[in-house]
Design a protein around this motif. Sequence first.
Motif, PDB file in Angstrom:
ATOM      1  N   ALA A   3       0.808  -1.217   0.000  1.00 12.88           N
ATOM      2  CA  ALA A   3       0.000   0.000   0.000  1.00 12.88           C
ATOM      3  C   ALA A   3       0.843   1.270   0.000  1.00 12.88           C
ATOM      4  N   VAL A   4       1.869   1.317   0.837  1.00 15.64           N
ATOM      5  CA  VAL A   4       2.672   2.536   0.948  1.00 15.64           C
ATOM      6  C   VAL A   4       3.348   2.865  -0.384  1.00 15.64           C
ATOM      7  N   ARG A   5       3.899   1.865  -1.042  1.00 19.46           N
ATOM      8  CA  ARG A   5       4.547   2.108  -2.343  1.00 19.46           C
ATOM      9  C   ARG A   5       3.541   2.625  -3.368  1.00 19.46           C
ATOM     10  N   LEU A   6       2.342   2.064  -3.372  1.00 19.03           N
ATOM     11  CA  LEU A   6       1.312   2.521  -4.310  1.00 19.03           C
ATOM     12  C   LEU A   6       0.864   3.948  -3.992  1.00 19.03           C
ATOM     13  N   ILE A   7       0.772   4.262  -2.718  1.00 17.31           N
ATOM     14  CA  ILE A   7       0.378   5.617  -2.314  1.00 17.31           C
ATOM     15  C   ILE A   7       1.453   6.617  -2.727  1.00 17.31           C
ATOM     16  N   VAL A   8       2.718   6.273  -2.498  1.00 21.20           N
ATOM     17  CA  VAL A   8       3.819   7.151  -2.902  1.00 21.20           C
ATOM     18  C   VAL A   8       3.782   7.362  -4.420  1.00 21.20           C
ATOM     19  N   THR A   9       3.543   6.307  -5.162  1.00 20.55           N
ATOM     20  CA  THR A   9       3.445   6.413  -6.619  1.00 20.55           C
ATOM     21  C   THR A   9       2.296   7.334  -7.004  1.00 20.55           C
ATOM     22  N   SER A  10       1.168   7.205  -6.329  1.00 23.99           N
ATOM     23  CA  SER A  10       0.010   8.067  -6.613  1.00 23.99           C
ATOM     24  C   SER A  10       0.287   9.521  -6.269  1.00 23.99           C
ATOM     25  N   ARG A  11       0.970   9.752  -5.161  1.00 18.72           N
ATOM     26  CA  ARG A  11       1.302  11.125  -4.772  1.00 18.72           C
ATOM     27  C   ARG A  11       2.199  11.780  -5.809  1.00 18.72           C
ATOM     28  N   ARG A  12       3.178  11.034  -6.285  1.00 16.46           N
ATOM     29  CA  ARG A  12       4.084  11.565  -7.311  1.00 16.46           C
ATOM     30  C   ARG A  12       3.335  11.840  -8.612  1.00 16.46           C
ATOM     31  N   ALA A  13       2.479  10.908  -9.003  1.00 15.86           N
ATOM     32  CA  ALA A  13       1.726  11.072 -10.248  1.00 15.86           C
ATOM     33  C   ALA A  13       0.771  12.264 -10.147  1.00 15.86           C
ATOM     34  N   LEU A  14       0.136  12.437  -9.003  1.00 14.29           N
ATOM     35  CA  LEU A  14      -0.761  13.575  -8.815  1.00 14.29           C
ATOM     36  C   LEU A  14       0.024  14.886  -8.867  1.00 14.29           C
ATOM     37  N   ALA A  15       1.154  14.922  -8.185  1.00 11.74           N
ATOM     38  CA  ALA A  15       1.983  16.133  -8.182  1.00 11.74           C
ATOM     39  C   ALA A  15       2.513  16.446  -9.574  1.00 11.74           C
ATOM     40  N   SER A  17       1.007  15.650 -12.433  1.00  8.15           N
ATOM     41  CA  SER A  17      -0.031  15.756 -13.464  1.00  8.15           C
ATOM     42  C   SER A  17      -0.109  17.193 -13.964  1.00  8.15           C
ATOM     43  N   GLY A  18      -0.385  17.330 -15.242  1.00  8.40           N
ATOM     44  CA  GLY A  18      -0.377  18.656 -15.844  1.00  8.40           C
ATOM     45  C   GLY A  18      -1.754  19.237 -16.040  1.00  8.40           C
ATOM     46  N   ASP A  19      -2.407  18.815 -17.086  1.00  6.02           N
ATOM     47  CA  ASP A  19      -3.699  19.406 -17.433  1.00  6.02           C
ATOM     48  C   ASP A  19      -4.833  18.794 -16.606  1.00  6.02           C
ATOM     49  N   ALA A  20      -6.007  19.376 -16.741  1.00  6.44           N
ATOM     50  CA  ALA A  20      -7.161  18.946 -15.948  1.00  6.44           C
ATOM     51  C   ALA A  20      -7.518  17.469 -16.160  1.00  6.44           C
ATOM     52  N   PRO A  21      -7.570  16.965 -17.396  1.00  4.95           N
ATOM     53  CA  PRO A  21      -7.914  15.549 -17.553  1.00  4.95           C
ATOM     54  C   PRO A  21      -6.909  14.610 -16.871  1.00  4.95           C
ATOM     55  N   GLU A  22      -5.639  14.946 -16.945  1.00  4.67           N
ATOM     56  CA  GLU A  22      -4.616  14.115 -16.303  1.00  4.67           C
ATOM     57  C   GLU A  22      -4.765  14.170 -14.780  1.00  4.67           C
ATOM     58  N   THR A  23      -5.037  15.338 -14.251  1.00  4.92           N
ATOM     59  CA  THR A  23      -5.230  15.485 -12.807  1.00  4.92           C
ATOM     60  C   THR A  23      -6.470  14.723 -12.357  1.00  4.92           C
ATOM     61  N   MET A  24      -7.553  14.815 -13.132  1.00  3.06           N
ATOM     62  CA  MET A  24      -8.777  14.084 -12.784  1.00  3.06           C
ATOM     63  C   MET A  24      -8.525  12.577 -12.790  1.00  3.06           C
ATOM     64  N   THR A  25      -7.715  12.105 -13.723  1.00  4.08           N
ATOM     65  CA  THR A  25      -7.369  10.688 -13.758  1.00  4.08           C
ATOM     66  C   THR A  25      -6.614  10.300 -12.500  1.00  4.08           C
ATOM     67  N   GLU A  26      -5.676  11.131 -12.077  1.00  7.62           N
ATOM     68  CA  GLU A  26      -4.905  10.834 -10.868  1.00  7.62           C
ATOM     69  C   GLU A  26      -5.765  10.911  -9.613  1.00  7.62           C
ATOM     70  N   VAL A  27      -6.715  11.827  -9.589  1.00  3.48           N
ATOM     71  CA  VAL A  27      -7.650  11.901  -8.466  1.00  3.48           C
ATOM     72  C   VAL A  27      -8.474  10.618  -8.410  1.00  3.48           C
ATOM     73  N   TRP A  28      -8.959  10.181  -9.561  1.00  7.05           N
ATOM     74  CA  TRP A  28      -9.737   8.943  -9.633  1.00  7.05           C
ATOM     75  C   TRP A  28      -8.891   7.762  -9.151  1.00  7.05           C
ATOM     76  N   GLN A  29      -7.639   7.704  -9.607  1.00 10.72           N
ATOM     77  CA  GLN A  29      -6.725   6.625  -9.194  1.00 10.72           C
ATOM     78  C   GLN A  29      -6.550   6.624  -7.664  1.00 10.72           C
ATOM     79  N   ALA A  30      -6.385   7.798  -7.090  1.00 13.87           N
ATOM     80  CA  ALA A  30      -6.193   7.906  -5.640  1.00 13.87           C
ATOM     81  C   ALA A  30      -7.440   7.434  -4.896  1.00 13.87           C
ATOM     82  N   GLN A  31      -8.606   7.817  -5.373  1.00 16.89           N
ATOM     83  CA  GLN A  31      -9.854   7.387  -4.728  1.00 16.89           C
ATOM     84  C   GLN A  31     -10.031   5.880  -4.855  1.00 16.89           C
ATOM     85  N   ALA A  32      -9.694   5.330  -6.035  1.00 20.38           N
ATOM     86  CA  ALA A  32      -9.802   3.879  -6.223  1.00 20.38           C
ATOM     87  C   ALA A  32      -8.836   3.145  -5.284  1.00 20.38           C
TER      88      ALA A  32
END
Length: 156
Positions: A3-15, A17-32
């Motif tokens: 879990a911790v490794r996946l969370i760290v990966t998600s935090r990096r990907a969210l940080a 992310s560039g445009d709105a669609p990419e950020t929304m995808t990362e938000v969705w990934q984090a919620q999932a």
Amino acid sequence: MDAVRLIVTSRRALAGSGDAPETMTEVWQAQALAQAIGSRLAVSGPPELRGEALGLTELAGRGCGVLDTPHLATEDLRAAQLTDLGDARQALLCLGGLLGEVGIALVGLACAADDESTYWQCMEAIDAADESRDRVREMLRRLADREEALPEREAG
């Protein structure tokens, strides 16, 4: 993956992310991912966390549900890569940080939204992320209470 490794990966990907669609995808990934962690804790976590973990699963699922589902290959879905929770306390601490960052990213998206639909989608997702984070805090509190009670039980 734990879990911790996946969370760290998600935090990096969210940080990153560039445009709105990419950020929304990362938000969705984090919620999932939060939903998957909650589900795992509800089934096999410490007994005192199971009710809150089930609540986290439901709230994070709502967070995914209010967002448009991204087109991701199964191997790109981080929640599907979760194989081990590891230390529940550490996973919850990291997840709480991720959910806080999700809320901040969503506020930025809502402020920049060109249409009302995106704005309200962000607002509902902010609400879900905030409530999910509250559940995580409550689980951390319960873990702390449990750890505090263990020496008392052993001494008695």
